[in-house]
Design an enzyme around this catalytic site. Structure first.
Site, PDB file in Angstrom:
ATOM      1  N   CYS A 194      -6.273  68.551  -1.065  1.00 56.83           N
ATOM      2  CA  CYS A 194      -5.614  67.311  -0.667  1.00 56.83           C
ATOM      3  C   CYS A 194      -4.220  67.585  -0.113  1.00 56.83           C
ATOM      4  O   CYS A 194      -3.674  66.775   0.627  1.00 56.83           O
ATOM      5  CB  CYS A 194      -5.556  66.335  -1.841  1.00 56.83           C
ATOM      6  SG  CYS A 194      -4.509  66.859  -3.210  1.00 56.83           S
ATOM      7  N   CYS A 359       1.386  78.956   8.177  1.00 55.86           N
ATOM      8  CA  CYS A 359       0.638  77.782   7.730  1.00 55.86           C
ATOM      9  C   CYS A 359       1.479  77.087   6.670  1.00 55.86           C
ATOM     10  O   CYS A 359       2.710  77.086   6.768  1.00 55.86           O
ATOM     11  CB  CYS A 359      -0.744  78.176   7.212  1.00 55.86           C
ATOM     12  SG  CYS A 359      -0.729  79.247   5.762  1.00 55.86           S
TER      13      CYS A 359
END
Length: 400
Positions: A194, A359
């Site tokens: 999430c 990232c």
């Protein structure tokens, strides 16, 4: 059949507090006494654990144990309603205990602020009537599922991703266990967390409330539990549906030939900082991959702006993540696209100059670097990703 014994008589104040249960067909005085005599283990005090904990305490469950080794972060508050702003930085189990004591001071809440392992899981499960699994990572889910199946304890499970949710009751001997339906964890990187894909906070409340309902039904012995059924929820379409699921006679945990001494859970633990283990990659563990720190990246960006350096800064996160925060001057290209062409597009774009890749925290960028170097690109991993950039270079930026 009710799982909790009938406890002592309710006192007049208790009868008043729980009057809406006492007058409810199916619970009544006896059912409320069962709830007070029950013990429930709740794994995770996060998005799903929060509504479960609040509703079980409000319902009068007498003994609740909450397990979580994490601390409250500001990004949790969008959905983890058992915590507040003042709890940021505090252990989640401590925050949860305080909230439940304020709501239901007669409930005994025991915090366990440590990671579940094969060394402590069986004792914890065996000491409770029902186990609730609100974990956000696969190693914990399989560990809890295996332990519950081995001991025959019902296992109320839920999962939320973005606006989709699932929940069921796994109960070896009565229906399938978790591993009957999900025999193996998904491949590394196949399921985003999430923290990278986002989650609708209210969906945690919706499915968490269903999980609390299932616990009450099991303890009191009323209704039809979600044994043998997988309940699916899509908040965007506001649809609920069920799938029939069945026990696997060859299940390695609860099947007829299951080895009672088989190690619990899955062997591979998530890398620190990887969230739910979904970013783990065999490439990410390669020691030979070149890397640089975010502070070194900051200097190289200044050099590039001055014309003294030439490189591509590649952001392999998803578009929604870049809406929150980016490192200036980055070219967006999600990891999925890097995987699909094995880095061919980046090889053409780089055209002989280095490619620095980042990232969120480092796992996906390491995989991308491995793919790009295999394609002949001079790729370098930015250690720690954008989280390290915010922490060490520009703390004024948002994080997630």
């Amino acid at each position: 059949m009710p799982l909790a014994p009938v406890g002592e008589e309710l006192s007049p104040p208790e009868r008043t507090r729980f009057a809406r249960h006492v007058i409810l067909p199916g619970i009544g005085d006896t059912g409320q006494r069962r709830l007070r005599a029950a013990g429930v283990l709740v794994v995770g005090a996060g998005g799903l654990g929060s509504p479960v904990l609040l509703y079980l305490a409000a319902a009068g469950v007498g003994r609740i144990t909450v397990v979580d080794d994490d601390v409250v972060e500001s990004t949790n508050l969008q959905r983890q309603v058992v915590h507040g702003v003042a709890d940021v930085g505090r252990l989640k189990v401590e925050s949860a205990v305080a909230a439940l004591q304020a709501l239901a001071p007669d409930v005994t809440v025991t915090p366990v602020g440590e990671r579940l392992s094969a060394h402590n899981i069986l004792d914890l499960v065996a000491d409770h009537d029902v186990v609730v699994d609100g974990a956000d990572n696969f190693p914990t889910r399989y560990l809890v599922g295996d332990a519950c199946a081995r001991l025959g304890v019902p296992h109320v499970w839920g999962s939320v991703y973005q606006h989709d949710a699932q929940t069921s009751v796994w109960w070896a001997g009565e229906g399938p266990c978790y591993r009957c339906v999900f025999p193996n964890p998904p491949p590394p990187g196949a399921v985003p967390s999430c923290s990278t894909g986002g989650v609708l906070g209210a969906s945690c409340g919706a499915v968490g409330s269903v999980m609390a309902e299932e616990v009450v039904k099991l303890l009191v012995g009323v209704g039809e539990p979600l044994v043998g059924r997988l309940l699916l929820h899509d908040a965007w379409r506001q649809e609920w549906s069920t799938l029939a699921v069945a026990a696997d006679p060859d299940c390695v945990v609860c099947g007829a030939a299951a080895d009672p001494h088989r190690p619990l859970g899955i062997e591979k633990e998530p890398r620190p900082g990887s969230g739910d283990g979904s970013e783990i990659s065999s490439v990410a563990t390669e020691p030979a991959l070149p890397s640089l720190s975010v502070t070194a990246l900051a200097q190289r960006l200044r050099d590039r702006d001055a014309g003294a350096d030439a490189f591509i800064l590649l952001d392999v996160r998803e578009p929604g993540e870049r809406e929150v925060v980016t490192i200036p001057g980055a070219v967006p290209l999600p990891l999925g696209q890097v995987r699909s062409d094995r880095g061919e597009a980046v090889a053409k774009l780089a055209d002989g100059i280095p490619t620095l890749v980042y990232c969120k925290s480092g796992a996906r960028s390491a995989e991308a670097v491995g793919l790009l170097r295999a394609r002949g690109v001079d790729a370098v991993d930015v250690t720690g990703g954008v989280l390290a950039w915010v922490r060490e270079v520009d703390p004024t930026l948002s994080t997630y």
